[in-house]
Structure formats: C-alpha cells, structure tokens
Design a protein around this motif. Structure first.
Motif, PDB file in Angstrom:
ATOM      1  N   ALA A  24       8.120 -10.544  -5.988  1.00  0.00           N
ATOM      2  CA  ALA A  24       8.482  -9.328  -6.810  1.00  0.00           C
ATOM      3  C   ALA A  24       7.206  -8.427  -6.614  1.00  0.00           C
ATOM      4  N   ALA A  25       5.876  -8.947  -6.624  1.00  0.00           N
ATOM      5  CA  ALA A  25       4.674  -8.033  -6.504  1.00  0.00           C
ATOM      6  C   ALA A  25       4.438  -7.632  -5.245  1.00  0.00           C
ATOM      7  N   ILE A  26       4.955  -8.225  -4.420  1.00  0.00           N
ATOM      8  CA  ILE A  26       4.682  -7.662  -3.013  1.00  0.00           C
ATOM      9  C   ILE A  26       5.826  -6.506  -2.674  1.00  0.00           C
ATOM     10  N   THR A  27       6.769  -6.894  -3.040  1.00  0.00           N
ATOM     11  CA  THR A  27       8.031  -5.878  -2.861  1.00  0.00           C
ATOM     12  C   THR A  27       7.846  -4.631  -3.776  1.00  0.00           C
ATOM     13  N   VAL A  28       7.241  -4.396  -4.925  1.00  0.00           N
ATOM     14  CA  VAL A  28       7.085  -3.395  -5.944  1.00  0.00           C
ATOM     15  C   VAL A  28       5.869  -2.708  -5.078  1.00  0.00           C
ATOM     16  N   VAL A  29       4.832  -3.308  -4.747  1.00  0.00           N
ATOM     17  CA  VAL A  29       3.600  -2.748  -4.134  1.00  0.00           C
ATOM     18  C   VAL A  29       4.290  -2.045  -2.825  1.00  0.00           C
ATOM     19  N   ASP A  30       4.929  -2.715  -2.016  1.00  0.00           N
ATOM     20  CA  ASP A  30       5.486  -2.134  -0.888  1.00  0.00           C
ATOM     21  C   ASP A  30       6.275  -0.853  -1.124  1.00  0.00           C
ATOM     22  N   LEU A  31       7.031  -0.825  -2.051  1.00  0.00           N
ATOM     23  CA  LEU A  31       7.656   0.354  -2.472  1.00  0.00           C
ATOM     24  C   LEU A  31       6.961   1.402  -2.914  1.00  0.00           C
ATOM     25  N   ILE A  32       5.891   1.075  -3.541  1.00  0.00           N
ATOM     26  CA  ILE A  32       4.883   2.270  -4.227  1.00  0.00           C
ATOM     27  C   ILE A  32       4.231   2.976  -2.792  1.00  0.00           C
ATOM     28  N   VAL A  33       4.047   1.996  -1.957  1.00  0.00           N
ATOM     29  CA  VAL A  33       3.008   2.434  -0.644  1.00  0.00           C
ATOM     30  C   VAL A  33       3.910   3.394   0.078  1.00  0.00           C
ATOM     31  N   LEU A  34       5.275   2.918   0.093  1.00  0.00           N
ATOM     32  CA  LEU A  34       6.363   3.745   0.856  1.00  0.00           C
ATOM     33  C   LEU A  34       6.608   4.874   0.339  1.00  0.00           C
ATOM     34  N   LEU A  35       6.566   4.957  -1.107  1.00  0.00           N
ATOM     35  CA  LEU A  35       6.922   6.327  -1.697  1.00  0.00           C
ATOM     36  C   LEU A  35       5.730   7.069  -1.602  1.00  0.00           C
ATOM     37  N   VAL A  36       4.512   6.849  -1.759  1.00  0.00           N
ATOM     38  CA  VAL A  36       3.095   7.662  -1.637  1.00  0.00           C
ATOM     39  C   VAL A  36       3.064   8.145  -0.230  1.00  0.00           C
ATOM     40  N   GLY A  37       3.271   7.064   0.772  1.00  0.00           N
ATOM     41  CA  GLY A  37       3.100   7.495   2.190  1.00  0.00           C
ATOM     42  C   GLY A  37       4.060   8.678   2.578  1.00  0.00           C
ATOM     43  N   ARG A  38       5.375   8.409   1.919  1.00  0.00           N
ATOM     44  CA  ARG A  38       6.205   9.487   2.429  1.00  0.00           C
ATOM     45  C   ARG A  38       6.043  10.813   1.554  1.00  0.00           C
ATOM     46  N   GLY A  39       5.479  10.709   0.721  1.00  0.00           N
ATOM     47  CA  GLY A  39       5.100  11.907  -0.191  1.00  0.00           C
ATOM     48  C   GLY A  39       3.938  12.567   0.333  1.00  0.00           C
ATOM     49  N   ALA A  40       3.241  11.922   0.838  1.00  0.00           N
ATOM     50  CA  ALA A  40       1.848  12.332   1.445  1.00  0.00           C
ATOM     51  C   ALA A  40       2.142  13.058   3.052  1.00  0.00           C
TER      52      ALA A  40
END
Length: 88
Positions: A24-40
């Motif tokens: 769960a932790a890895i998946t949530v962190v990965d989703l956050i990183v993906l959203l921030v990367g796409r947003g940037a």
C-alpha cells in the motif's frame, strides 16, 4: 479465554499485515510521484517513468489479493479460537 480479550497476531498474520502495508505504501508513493511528475511536465515515456507508470497497475491488484489473504487468515484464526483449538 475471556470474552473481549485481545488476541495478539501470530507470525503469519504479522507477515501478511506487513506485506499489505508495504504494498500500500509503495503504491501510494508511486501514484504521488507519478502525479507530481506529470504535473511538472516530465516526459513520462522516457527514463524510469514507464516503470513508475506501471507500478500502480501491479501494486493495486497485489494489494487486493494481500487484503483477501489477510482477511482469510484472520477468519481462520477466529474459527480456531472459537472451536477451542489453541494451535498457533
């Protein structure tokens, strides 16, 4: 055993709970990183971004399977305790 008494988790249940939390932790962190990367404005088709984009597709089903396994383990333990079998 008295009613309402908390029963500690056995080793298998602790391992299943840890795996559940880690996935769960890895998946949530990965989703956050993906959203921030796409947003940037990162180019998500190059480098490590394709791997980061695929991890939630693997992590979420694994999380559901681990959750079902954990629930089954808890049910088996409850059934054993109700039957009076003190096997751990």
């Amino acid at each position: 055993m008295a009613r309402g008494t908390a029963v500690p988790l056995n080793r298998t249940e602790r391992i299943a709970a840890f795996v559940l939390g880690a996935i769960a932790a890895i998946t949530v962190v990965d989703l956050i990183v993906l959203l921030v990367g796409r947003g940037a404005g990162a180019n998500v088709s190059q480098g490590v971004w394709p791997v980061i984009a695929v991890l939630p597709a693997i992590g979420i089903p694994l999380l559901l399977v681990a959750l079902v396994v954990f629930i089954v383990l808890m049910g088996l333990r409850s059934r054993r305790l109700a039957a009076g079998d003190a096997r751990r």
